[in-house]
Design a protein around this motif. Structure first.
Motif, PDB file in Angstrom:
ATOM      1  N   HIS A 286     -11.559 -18.437 -35.105  1.00  0.00           N
ATOM      2  CA  HIS A 286     -11.159 -19.835 -35.308  1.00  0.00           C
ATOM      3  C   HIS A 286     -12.194 -20.579 -36.151  1.00  0.00           C
ATOM      4  CE1 HIS A 286      -9.180 -23.631 -34.377  1.00  0.00           C
ATOM      5  NE2 HIS A 286     -10.352 -24.134 -34.032  1.00  0.00           N
ATOM      6  N   ARG A 287     -13.462 -20.330 -35.860  1.00  0.00           N
ATOM      7  CA  ARG A 287     -14.529 -20.994 -36.618  1.00  0.00           C
ATOM      8  C   ARG A 287     -14.585 -20.495 -38.064  1.00  0.00           C
ATOM      9  NH1 ARG A 287     -18.414 -19.632 -33.600  1.00  0.00           N
ATOM     10  NH2 ARG A 287     -19.347 -17.994 -34.877  1.00  0.00           N
ATOM     11  N   LYS A 288     -14.489 -19.179 -38.246  1.00  0.00           N
ATOM     12  CA  LYS A 288     -14.584 -18.601 -39.587  1.00  0.00           C
ATOM     13  C   LYS A 288     -13.411 -19.015 -40.475  1.00  0.00           C
ATOM     14  CE  LYS A 288     -17.061 -15.656 -40.949  1.00  0.00           C
ATOM     15  NZ  LYS A 288     -18.318 -15.572 -41.718  1.00  0.00           N
ATOM     16  N   THR A 289     -12.251 -19.201 -39.877  1.00  0.00           N
ATOM     17  CA  THR A 289     -11.060 -19.566 -40.656  1.00  0.00           C
ATOM     18  C   THR A 289     -10.830 -21.073 -40.674  1.00  0.00           C
ATOM     19  OG1 THR A 289      -9.590 -19.315 -38.741  1.00  0.00           O
ATOM     20  CG2 THR A 289      -9.963 -17.362 -40.116  1.00  0.00           C
ATOM     21  N   GLU A 290     -11.715 -21.807 -40.004  1.00  0.00           N
ATOM     22  CA  GLU A 290     -11.594 -23.264 -39.913  1.00  0.00           C
ATOM     23  C   GLU A 290     -10.238 -23.675 -39.343  1.00  0.00           C
ATOM     24  OE1 GLU A 290     -12.496 -24.513 -43.909  1.00  0.00           O
ATOM     25  OE2 GLU A 290     -14.656 -24.502 -43.513  1.00  0.00           O
TER      26      GLU A 290
END
Length: 344
Positions: A286-290
Motif C-alpha cells: 500500500h505504501r509503495k503503490t501510494e
C-alpha cells in the motif's frame, strides 16, 4: 456453542471434516428455506459495510479465501454465511488428486493449520458445470493454477486454459503462482515468468465484451526486493490488484512441540503465526503503490481486530479461512459488526 462442536470436530482428521462440511452444505441445497435461514442467522447487512472495488460492488469487505470450495460446489451456501464474496479454486485445467494423504494438520496451540493439498480439484470443466447454476447476487472469484505435471515453461498455457473456461462464470480472477504445495510453482514468482503468464490472459480479455479483473497472489516469504518486482509486474502488465498473502513455509515462532512439527513435514502454514507478516506485506504494498493498487489482505485473520488491522494497513478487501475453522460460522458476522462500529 461452536467451541463445543470444535472440540469434537478437532478429534477428526481435518480433510475428513472438510468433506463432511461440504456434503452438509450440498444437502442444504435441497432443504426449503435453508439458505434464507442461514442468511438470517449469520449475515449482517449495513450500507456502512459496502465497498466498491475492482469495479464491483461488495455488500461487505470480508470474503472466503480459495481452498475451501475448490470445485465451486457450495459457494452459494457459503455466501449465506455472511461473506461479501467467495473465491473458488484453486482450479487447474485437468483434474488432479493433489499430494498424498494425510496432507492437512491442525496446530491448536498456535491456532494454525499446515496443509500440502497440492491443488486437488476436479478440473476446470467441473467447476464450470457447477457455476452454470449460479444465482445472481453473490460475487464469486476464480483462483487459477497450473497442473502439477505441467512443466513451468508451459505454465502460461495452463493458466490461459483455466482463464478462458471460467471467464463467463466468475467476477474476477486470482492468478496463483505462490502456493508452496505444488512442485516448482513458487519459481513462477520471478518477474519474467509472471509476465509470461499474465500477458496471454490480458490479450484474451481484450477480445471479450465483459471485463474481468485480474489479481496476482503472492507469497509472504518474498523479500522486499521480490515484492517490489511483483509490484513492477502489476504496473507493467496493468493488472487490477494483488492478493497478499498465501501460506508460508516458515515455522518460526511456533509453540507446538518441535517434534510434532517435524513429523508433519512440509506444507504451507496459515493462521495466527502469519498474522503479522501478512499485515506487514499489505502495508508495504500500500505504501509503495501510494494506495493506487487494490489489495486483498489474507493470512492470519483470526479475529475481528485482525480484519480491522488489515483494512487499516491498506487492504481494500479481506479474506479469511483458518479463522473460520477456529471461530466457526458466526465469524464473518462478528467481523462485520466490528467494522461497522468502528465507522460510527
Amino acid at each position: 456453542m461452536y467451541r463445543f462442536f470444535r472440540s469434537i470436530l478437532f478429534r477428526i482428521q481435518p480433510e475428513a471434516v472438510h468433506r463432511m462440511t461440504v456434503r452438509l452444505l450440498r444437502l442444504l441445497h435441497f432443504v426449503p428455506f435453508a439458505r434464507r435461514l442461514l442468511r438470517a442467522v449469520y449475515t449482517h447487512r449495513s450500507p456502512a459495510l459496502e465497498r466498491e472495488v475492482l469495479g464491483l460492488k461488495f455488500p461487505n469487505p470480508i470474503g472466503l479465501a480459495a481452498g475451501f470450495d475448490k470445485d465451486a460446489e457450495v459457494y452459494d451456501m457459503l455466501g449465506a454465511l455472511g461473506f461479501g464474496f467467495v473465491e473458488i479454486g484453486t482450479v487447474t485445467p485437468k483434474p488432479q488428486n493433489g499430494n498424498p494423504k494425510p496432507r492437512c494438520f491442525r496446530l491448536p496451540a498456535d491456532r494454525a493449520i499446515i496443509n500440502r493439498m497440492g491443488f486437488n480439484n476436479r478440473g476446470v470443466q467441473q467447476a464450470v458445470r457447477n457455476l452454470r447454476r449460479r444465482r445472481p447476487g453473490l460475487i464469486v472469484g476464480g483462483n487459477i493454477g497450473k497442473n502439477t505435471l505441467t512443466p513451468n515453461e508451459l505454465a502460461p498455457s495452463d493458466y490461459l486454459k483455466a482463464f478462458r473456461a471460467l471467464y463467463d462464470y466468475v467476477d474476477y480472477f486470482v492468478v496463483n503462482v505462490s502456493c508452496p504445495n505444488v512442485a516448482s510453482l513458487t519459481a513462477l514468482q520471478s518477474k519474467a515468468s509472471t509476465v509470461a503468464i499474465l500477458e496471454p490472459l490480458k490479450e484474451f480479455r481484450q477480445g471479450q465484451s465483459d471485463y474481468r479483473p485480474i489479481l496476482l497472489k503472492i507469497s509472504p516469504d518474498l523479500t522486499p526486493e521480490q515484492v517490489d518486482q511483483m509490484i513492477e509486474v502489476a504496473d507493467e502488465c496493468k493488472i487490477d490488484g494483488i492478493v497478499a498473502t498465501n501460506t508460508t513455509t516458515s515455522r518460526e515462532g511456533l509453540t507446538t512441540d518441535r517434534t510434532r512439527v517435524l513429523e508433519i513435514g512440509r506444507g504451507g502454514l496459515s493462521g495466527r503465526p502469519l498474522t503479522e507478516r501478512s499485515c506487514e506485506t499489505v502495508r508495504y504494498i500500500h505504501r509503495k503503490t501510494e494506495g493506487r493498487l487494490p489489495i486483498i489482505g489474507v493470512g492470519g485473520v483470526m479475529c475481528a481486530e485482525d480484519a480491522e488491522a488489515m483494512l487499516e494497513a491498506g487492504a481494500s478487501l479481506v479474506q479469511v479461512y483458518s479463522g473460520l475453522v477456529y471461530e466457526g460460522p458466526g465469524f464473518v458476522k462478528r467481523i462485520c459488526k466490528r467494522i461497522e462500529e468502528a465507522q460510527r
